[in-house]
Design an enzyme around this catalytic site. Structure first.
Site, PDB file in Angstrom:
ATOM      1  N   GLY A  44       6.599  -9.131  10.151  1.00 54.49           N
ATOM      2  CA  GLY A  44       5.434 -10.005  10.266  1.00 54.49           C
ATOM      3  C   GLY A  44       5.260 -10.900   9.047  1.00 54.49           C
ATOM      4  N   SER A  45       5.516 -10.346   7.872  1.00 54.47           N
ATOM      5  CA  SER A  45       5.320 -11.143   6.640  1.00 54.47           C
ATOM      6  C   SER A  45       6.247 -12.349   6.618  1.00 54.47           C
ATOM      7  CB  SER A  45       5.585 -10.278   5.404  1.00 54.47           C
ATOM      8  OG  SER A  45       4.688  -9.201   5.363  1.00 54.47           O
ATOM      9  N   ASN A  52      -6.598  -6.842  10.492  1.00 55.38           N
ATOM     10  CA  ASN A  52      -5.986  -5.532  10.307  1.00 55.38           C
ATOM     11  C   ASN A  52      -6.929  -4.496   9.696  1.00 55.38           C
ATOM     12  OD1 ASN A  52      -5.321  -7.667   8.341  1.00 55.38           O
ATOM     13  ND2 ASN A  52      -4.570  -5.981   7.094  1.00 55.38           N
ATOM     14  N   GLN A  94      -1.556  -7.566  14.721  1.00 60.68           N
ATOM     15  CA  GLN A  94      -2.452  -6.473  15.136  1.00 60.68           C
ATOM     16  C   GLN A  94      -2.902  -6.608  16.584  1.00 60.68           C
ATOM     17  OE1 GLN A  94      -3.355  -3.690  13.533  1.00 60.68           O
ATOM     18  NE2 GLN A  94      -2.303  -4.195  11.630  1.00 60.68           N
ATOM     19  N   SER A 129       5.152  -8.203  14.537  1.00 63.12           N
ATOM     20  CA  SER A 129       5.883  -7.235  13.731  1.00 63.12           C
ATOM     21  C   SER A 129       6.269  -6.046  14.598  1.00 63.12           C
ATOM     22  CB  SER A 129       5.009  -6.767  12.568  1.00 63.12           C
ATOM     23  OG  SER A 129       5.639  -5.682  11.917  1.00 63.12           O
ATOM     24  N   GLY A 130       7.519  -5.598  14.486  1.00 58.92           N
ATOM     25  CA  GLY A 130       7.997  -4.483  15.297  1.00 58.92           C
ATOM     26  C   GLY A 130       7.271  -3.180  15.026  1.00 58.92           C
ATOM     27  N   THR A 184      23.178 -11.949   9.295  1.00 61.42           N
ATOM     28  CA  THR A 184      23.605 -11.162  10.458  1.00 61.42           C
ATOM     29  C   THR A 184      22.404 -10.429  11.049  1.00 61.42           C
ATOM     30  OG1 THR A 184      25.749 -10.930   9.434  1.00 61.42           O
ATOM     31  CG2 THR A 184      25.235  -9.399  11.225  1.00 61.42           C
ATOM     32  N   CYS A 204      -1.652  -2.061   1.957  1.00 62.88           N
ATOM     33  CA  CYS A 204      -0.987  -2.880   0.941  1.00 62.88           C
ATOM     34  C   CYS A 204      -1.806  -2.885  -0.336  1.00 62.88           C
ATOM     35  CB  CYS A 204      -0.822  -4.317   1.420  1.00 62.88           C
ATOM     36  SG  CYS A 204      -0.770  -4.490   3.192  1.00 62.88           S
TER      37      CYS A 204
END
Ligand SMILES: *Cc1c(COP(=O)(O)O)cnc(C)c1O
Length: 387
Positions: A76-77, A157, A185, A205-206, A243, A331
């Site tokens: 996400g960042s 978030n 989120q 974001s995964g 890659t 964070c």
């Protein structure tokens, strides 16, 4: 009771989620058997490339986007950084160097905007109201002739408030301004369609949706210009070199359909647990307040300020009971600065430092909620007695 038997109640799903079995199983083949480089011509590589393409199609479907509009990133960042820089650089070409954002964005957005300010861009930080909501008219009023980008997060978030993204999208489209939203989120919790909502760029974001850490998505509509953030090979249509993280991308592709199917039923179930938790805490603990809005709120988010305690100390007591929660955002837990989100909605430093965030999801159970309702009030009482 030894550590192995200790009950763990995970209530920090806004920080990260557990990898789903489906995601885990989708990764395995690409770690050892199908380890080829997707850019290679032989079948080992082609199989990897096929998996990446299949995942890209599924991500596109989940957003109502075209497959050429999906770029895989490291998270996400990176998607936030990339979207904002792209729109800024594209704008600067025609002398548009004004960006609109909000004061309670994720740091991936805020720090990128601060960086661009040092490069000569002008940034307007819209403040949410005391409930943590931005009104579309605030955005409309802030747009100028030289505005190149509006970036407003879909859901916050920390306090879980959901912003009126469709209305903001409509305003931006009518004024010809690029609109980006950090949907990390919100994705999987609200219905999102980038076309009908006039979203030009969107970040995912995964690891917030049961896929692995280190993979994310930038959706960038064909209308918007994307300037490479990472230069090198021709991966991701020449716009994001390196890659591909094939195992993680395959895992994301495997679970993204589940994230967007049955949203209403899933969130209803979680909302019932969340409300039981909120009501239970208010019955048992005096002098607490709920941060954020009760209606426009993510299904699993609880954020309270607890008078007279330090969030950090409470987290340690909860950890001893096996409860994983957070104070402010993860964070921030390395620094003791009060949360910029809570400050934005008008909380003073004490109310902010005495805050607790519990974020539950469909993996939590009614027993988890009762467990928290048993342990948390006792922990608060202990801390209040000490102070
Ligand atoms: C977690 C999060 C991010 C960062 O995503 P990463 O994949 O961890 O880089 C960005 N924005 C929001 C709103 C988040 O919650």
């Amino acid at each position: 009771m030894n550590n192995k038997d200790k009950r763990i109640v995970y209530a920090d799903n806004a920080a990260t989620t557990r990898l789903s079995v489906k995601a885990y199983e989708a990764m395995i083949p690409f770690l050892r058997e199908q380890f080829g480089n997707p850019s290679s011509v032989y079948s080992l590589g082609r199989n990897a490339a096929k998996a990446v393409l299949e995942a890209r199609k599924r991500v596109a479907d989940s957003l109502g986007a075209d497959v050429q509009e999906i770029y895989f990133t490291s998270g996400g960042s990176e998607a936030d950084n990339w979207a904002i820089r792209s729109a800024a650089f594209a704008g600067a070409k025609s002398g548009k160097k004004h960006i609109i954002t909000t004061s309670f964005e994720h740091h991936a957005v805020l720090r990128t905007c601060e960086f661009l300010q040092k490069q000569g861009f002008d940034v307007t930080y819209i403040r949410p109201d005391s409930k943590g909501l931005i009104s579309p008219s605030q955005i409309a009023d802030a747009i100028r002739e030289d505005t190149c980008l509006v970036t407003v997060m879909y859901a916050n978030n920390e306090i879980g408030t959901i912003q009126p993204v469709s209305e903001i999208g409509e305003i931006c489209r009518s004024k010809g301004v690029t609109f980006h939203t950090d949907a990390v989120q919100a994705f999987g919790h609200v219905e999102i369609n980038v076309k009908t909502q006039n979203i030009d760029m969107l970040s995912l974001s995964g690891h917030k949706i049961h896929a692995p850490k280190g993979v994310g998505v930038l959706y960038a509509s064909k209308r918007s210009e994307t300037t490479p953030l990472i230069h090198g090979g021709s991966q991701e249509r020449g716009r994001r070199a390196g890659t591909e993280n094939v195992p993680a991308i395959a895992a994301l592709g495997a679970v993204i359909g589940d994230a967007v199917s049955g949203i209403a039923e899933r969130t209803d179930r979680v909302r019932i647990m969340r409300d039981r938790l909120i009501d239970g805490l208010f019955e048992r603990v005096p002098d607490i307040t709920l941060n954020g809005d009760m209606t426009s709120r993510l299904d699993g988010n609880v954020n309270i300020s607890i008078k007279g305690i330090e969030g950090e100390s409470l987290l340690m007591l909860l950890d001893m009971e096996g409860i994983c929660a957070s104070s402010g955002s993860a964070c921030e837990s390395s620094s003791l600065d009060p949360s910029h989100v809570l400050k934005s909605i008008g909380l003073d430093d004490n109310a902010s430092k005495g805050s607790l965030r519990l974020t539950i999801n469909e993996e939590n159970t009614d027993e988890d909620i009762e467990y928290i309702l048993d342990k948390l009030p006792k922990a608060i009482e202990r801390l209040r007695e000490l102070s």
